[in-house]
Design a protein around this motif. Structure first.
Motif, mmCIF file in Angstrom:
data_model
loop_
_atom_site.group_PDB
_atom_site.id
_atom_site.type_symbol
_atom_site.label_atom_id
_atom_site.label_comp_id
_atom_site.label_asym_id
_atom_site.label_seq_id
_atom_site.Cartn_x
_atom_site.Cartn_y
_atom_site.Cartn_z
ATOM 1 N N LEU A 1 -5.591 3.086 8.969
ATOM 2 C CA LEU A 1 -4.806 1.859 9.070
ATOM 3 C C LEU A 1 -4.194 1.765 10.463
ATOM 4 O O LEU A 1 -3.543 2.711 10.921
ATOM 5 C CB LEU A 1 -3.698 1.839 8.020
ATOM 6 C CG LEU A 1 -4.153 1.928 6.563
ATOM 7 C CD1 LEU A 1 -2.948 1.922 5.636
ATOM 8 C CD2 LEU A 1 -5.096 0.793 6.214
ATOM 9 N N PRO A 2 -4.376 0.642 11.157
ATOM 10 C CA PRO A 2 -3.831 0.516 12.513
ATOM 11 C C PRO A 2 -2.303 0.510 12.509
ATOM 12 O O PRO A 2 -1.658 0.149 11.519
ATOM 13 C CB PRO A 2 -4.388 -0.831 12.997
ATOM 14 C CG PRO A 2 -5.515 -1.149 12.073
ATOM 15 C CD PRO A 2 -5.169 -0.531 10.760
ATOM 16 N N SER A 3 -1.736 0.908 13.632
ATOM 17 C CA SER A 3 -0.286 0.831 13.802
ATOM 18 C C SER A 3 0.156 -0.626 13.856
ATOM 19 O O SER A 3 -0.645 -1.531 14.122
ATOM 20 C CB SER A 3 0.138 1.545 15.084
ATOM 21 O OG SER A 3 -0.455 0.917 16.217
ATOM 22 N N TYR A 4 1.428 -0.856 13.603
ATOM 23 C CA TYR A 4 1.956 -2.224 13.685
ATOM 24 C C TYR A 4 3.444 -2.182 13.977
ATOM 25 O O TYR A 4 4.120 -1.168 13.757
ATOM 26 C CB TYR A 4 1.699 -3.010 12.397
ATOM 27 C CG TYR A 4 2.461 -2.519 11.184
ATOM 28 C CD1 TYR A 4 3.747 -2.978 10.905
ATOM 29 C CD2 TYR A 4 1.886 -1.609 10.304
ATOM 30 C CE1 TYR A 4 4.445 -2.539 9.788
ATOM 31 C CE2 TYR A 4 2.572 -1.166 9.188
ATOM 32 C CZ TYR A 4 3.855 -1.625 8.937
ATOM 33 O OH TYR A 4 4.538 -1.185 7.835
ATOM 34 N N THR A 5 3.950 -3.294 14.487
ATOM 35 C CA THR A 5 5.376 -3.490 14.718
ATOM 36 C C THR A 5 5.795 -4.784 14.038
ATOM 37 O O THR A 5 5.175 -5.832 14.269
ATOM 38 C CB THR A 5 5.708 -3.556 16.217
ATOM 39 O OG1 THR A 5 5.312 -2.336 16.844
ATOM 40 C CG2 THR A 5 7.191 -3.776 16.431
#
Length: 733
Positions: free
Chosen positions: A676-680
């Motif tokens: 799962l990609p990182s996110y902000t």
């Protein structure tokens, strides 16, 4: 918001606690004035008594009621994501599931120090006054808790002042909510009543997803004498939610093509409202505290709860072609254990089979806690001795019934797709009853030496566990017993009253069940933690920060022996025992440079790995969060207005980890299928107080309207909600 750490109870010179005619019990936390909206000086979790955060040997983070209100907390995860070491897990929408220092807290939530035996929906935040996150093993609060720590919600209590509020919230998603909080003093300093309640009927972003809940908690506090106080609470609730994830792309592999299934919208309704989870229950609890002498205090607390749940769930099969033949582009490399897509094999119009089951559980749960505190003050030193016992009992009945097999091949890309209904099979797939009992006796000792320059602490918790299981289908019975004594110790050295160094050691032990078929014996899974850190409390307490390094190891994790997988025809060998570790750094701070401005923040960098150095699913090993709020001066043109802005970063994490081997001939570990990609995520609020009665609050979640995946399991994912403004109108009286 963030008060970090745990150990004993010492008053720091900058923090002044006033005591009136009613003497403050050592079991009662009192907020300190003029520290800031998000700061706490004391906690009650950790050793069941009031503790000063600066005298800590174990990290604890405190989320104040002001912080919970400013960010519009609709579930605990909204708030605890700002705590170092706490992150999102596989299902971010139900059961208050989260990761604490890498360990998932499934079925490990506590309220007022009492474990909640079972639940399938989130706790309604209307009942919560503050949240205290105890990090790492803690054998006093939760001897059978998870190694990562415990999230303890402290409920609201009656106040000796007449006050109250009613509010209503509207919004794009996750809103349509009404609240009431009414407090009435029947007799000054003698008897106070309070009723807190909320009703929610909210639709979520994904079609057919919803959350409904009615919660009411009446309570009273009666001061029997200036040194003895009784608080009694009731709690009745009835809730339902739909929380099914969406299938991901058939081409998702590694860090490529990680998105929901191609050709369906992000708000795709996979199932109807009939595929939901329902929970209802009632709880009664009381707390009796008394100052027996000027040195000896006592607390008696008890809880009884009854819970009934029903869950309808759906499973999505692997992808197939139009004829029903299995066609999965992503395949496992049997040599390396890595999932791969050759870029040639395609299934652009996949079909799926749907299956599932209905699960029901009823639980009766009772707890009793009795604690005594002896405090002694002498010239240059003082001591605190805490001792007590706890008794816990749980009776659980559960059953499963599968859905009748459905041969339909469903095309989710079909614009005419309609979520199906299901018929239950007539026979039970599973039906059993479980009885659990546990007994705890503990002793906790704290010494403050050299005018509070050195604080030494240690504890012993002796625990006995029993669980019995009865299979209503086969008539089979089984039982497990265990006994363990768990130590903890630590010290705090204060370089100055505002700067301290600390070290803490603690243990915990979880009872595990035997699995005779796999030759897994009756066992326990012990864990231990070493933690060191630096703590600062500066500028008269307005800045509080903690730097911590922790090292957790859990042993006694049993799995099938590798030899049994390589040659299943050979005589079976005993299962293999392994361990897992979690170690790294945490940083937290809470700062109020002025009475109008408050900011909190956290950063975490750690590794949570198994014995083969594989990462765990949905565990982000790097996280950060920051939130700040500003209230405009009362004398200025913008008086009554306050604003807030925050951001939360979650690093990449495995979407799943099979935790198994390639095949019976090749014991190579299977690697994560996708990441799962990182996110902000950014959120903001604006609050305007019209007068002493009326207030309006606008909260905007996902302010930048980012699309990301919050959590996943198997090949299914929970997607983010788009930009989501919510408006609350509140009348205070």
């Amino acid at each position: 918001m963030l008060g970090l750490a745990v150990s004993s109870h010492a008053q720091q010179p900058p923090i002044q606690i006033d005591e009136d005619i009613i003497r403050l019990s050592p079991f009662t936390v009192q907020e300190s004035a003029n520290l800031g909206r998000y700061q706490a000086a004391q906690v009650s979790s950790g050793s069941r008594v009031r503790m000063d955060l600066m005298d800590s040997t174990q990290s604890v983070s405190v989320l104040t009621n002001e912080f919970l209100g400013d960010i519009d907390t609709t579930q605990m995860l909204d708030a605890v994501k700002y705590v170092a070491g706490v992150g999102i897990s596989n299902n971010p929408e139900i059961m208050d599931i989260m990761n604490i220092r890498g360990f998932q807290n499934w079925r490990a939530v506590t309220i007022d120090g009492f474990s909640q035996a079972y639940g399938v929906i989130n706790t309604d935040p209307i009942i919560i006054e503050r949240i205290e996150v105890v990090k790492g093993p803690n054998a006093i609060l939760a001897p059978q808790g998870l190694p990562g720590g415990v999230v303890n919600s402290v409920t609201k209590r009656p106040l000796f002042k007449n006050s109250g509020s009613v509010s209503y919230q509207v919004g794009r998603y996750d809103s349509n909510r009404a609240e009431i909080d009414a407090n009435y003093v029947v007799k000054d300093d003698k008897l106070a009543l309070r009723v807190v309640g909320a009703f929610t009927d909210a639709d979520k972003y994904v079609k057919e997803k919803f959350f409904q809940n009615l919660t009411v908690i009446p309570m009273l506090t009666y001061r029997i004498s200036p040194t003895t106080e009784l608080t009694a609470q009731g709690h009745v609730y009835n809730g339902a939610a739909q929380g099914e994830p969406l299938p991901i792309s058939v081409y998702a592999v590694g860090r490529s093509n990680v998105r929901i299934l191609d050709g369906i919208p992000r708000d795709f309704g996979l199932t109807g409202r009939n595929i939901s989870r329902h929970e209802s229950g009632q709880r009664a609890q009381f707390f009796l505290t008394s100052q027996i002498t000027d040195k000896l205090s006592m607390r008696l607390a008890a809880k009884w709860a009854e819970t009934s749940t029903r869950v309808n769930g759906v499973n999505v099969s692997e992808s197939r072609d139009a004829s029903g033949a299995r066609l999965v582009p992503v395949q496992l490399n049997n040599t390396t254990g890595v999932w791969e897509w050759d870029g040639v094999t395609r299934n652009d119009d996949p079909r799926f089979l749907l299956s599932g089951l209905q699960n029901g559980v009823t639980v009766d749960h009772a707890n009793l806690q009795n604690d005594f505190v002896f405090e002694h003050n002498a010239q240059g030193w003082r001591s605190q001795t805490v001792g007590g016992y706890a008794i816990n009992y749980t009776s659980r009945s559960g059953w499963n019934r599968n859905y009748v097999a459905d041969p339909t091949l469903y095309n989710f890309k079909d614009p005419n797709y309609t979520p199906p209904t299901f018929t239950l099979e007539s026979d039970w797939d599973y039906n059993n009853g479980t009885r659990d009992r546990s007994h705890q006796v503990y002793l906790y000792q704290v010494l403050h030496l050299f005018e509070d320059r050195l604080v030494l602490s240690g504890s012993l918790s002796q625990n006995r566990y029993f669980t019995g299981d009865y299979d209503n289908l086969s008539g089979g019975r089984s039982q497990e017993k265990a006994e363990t004594t768990l130590p903890a110790a630590g010290l705090v050295y204060k370089l100055t009253p505002e700067i301290s160094l600390y070290y803490g050691y603690s243990e915990q032990e979880i009872m595990g069940a035997s699995q005779p078929v796999e030759l897994i014996p009756s066992h326990t899974s012990p864990s231990r933690q070493h933690e060191v850190g630096l703590r600062l409390r500066l500028f008269d307490g307005r800045l509080y920060t903690t730097f911590a390094y922790f090292d957790i190891m859990q042993d006694g994790i049993w799995s099938q022996a590798t030899e049994n997988m390589i040659d299943p025809t050979a005589p079976k060998k005993t299962a293999q025992r392994s361990d897992r570790t979690s170690k790294g750094f945490e940083f937290e701070f809470a700062w109020s440079p002025t009475k109008n401005f408050s900011v909190i923040g956290s950063f975490t960098d750690f590794k949570s790995r198994d014995q083969d150095d594989l990462r765990y699913a949905n565990v982000a090993e790097r996280m950060a969060g920051i939130w700040g709020s500003y209230s405009f001066p009362e004398a200025g043109p913008l008086r009554g207005l306050s604003i807030g802005l925050g951001a939360n970063y979650v690093g990449e994490r495995p979407g799943d980890t099979m935790g198994s081997y390639v095949n019976i001939l090749n014991p190579v570990r299977v690697q994560p299928a996708f990441w799962l990609p990182s996110y902000t995520e950014v959120e903001a609020n604006a609050t305007y107080r019209f007068n002493k009665h009326w207030k309006a609050q606008l909260v905007i979640k996902n302010l930048l309207d980012k699309e990301y995946i919050r959590g996943a399991f198997n090949r299914n994912a929970f997607v983010s909600t788009p930009i989501n403004p919510k408006l609350t109108i509140r009348y205070q009286f």
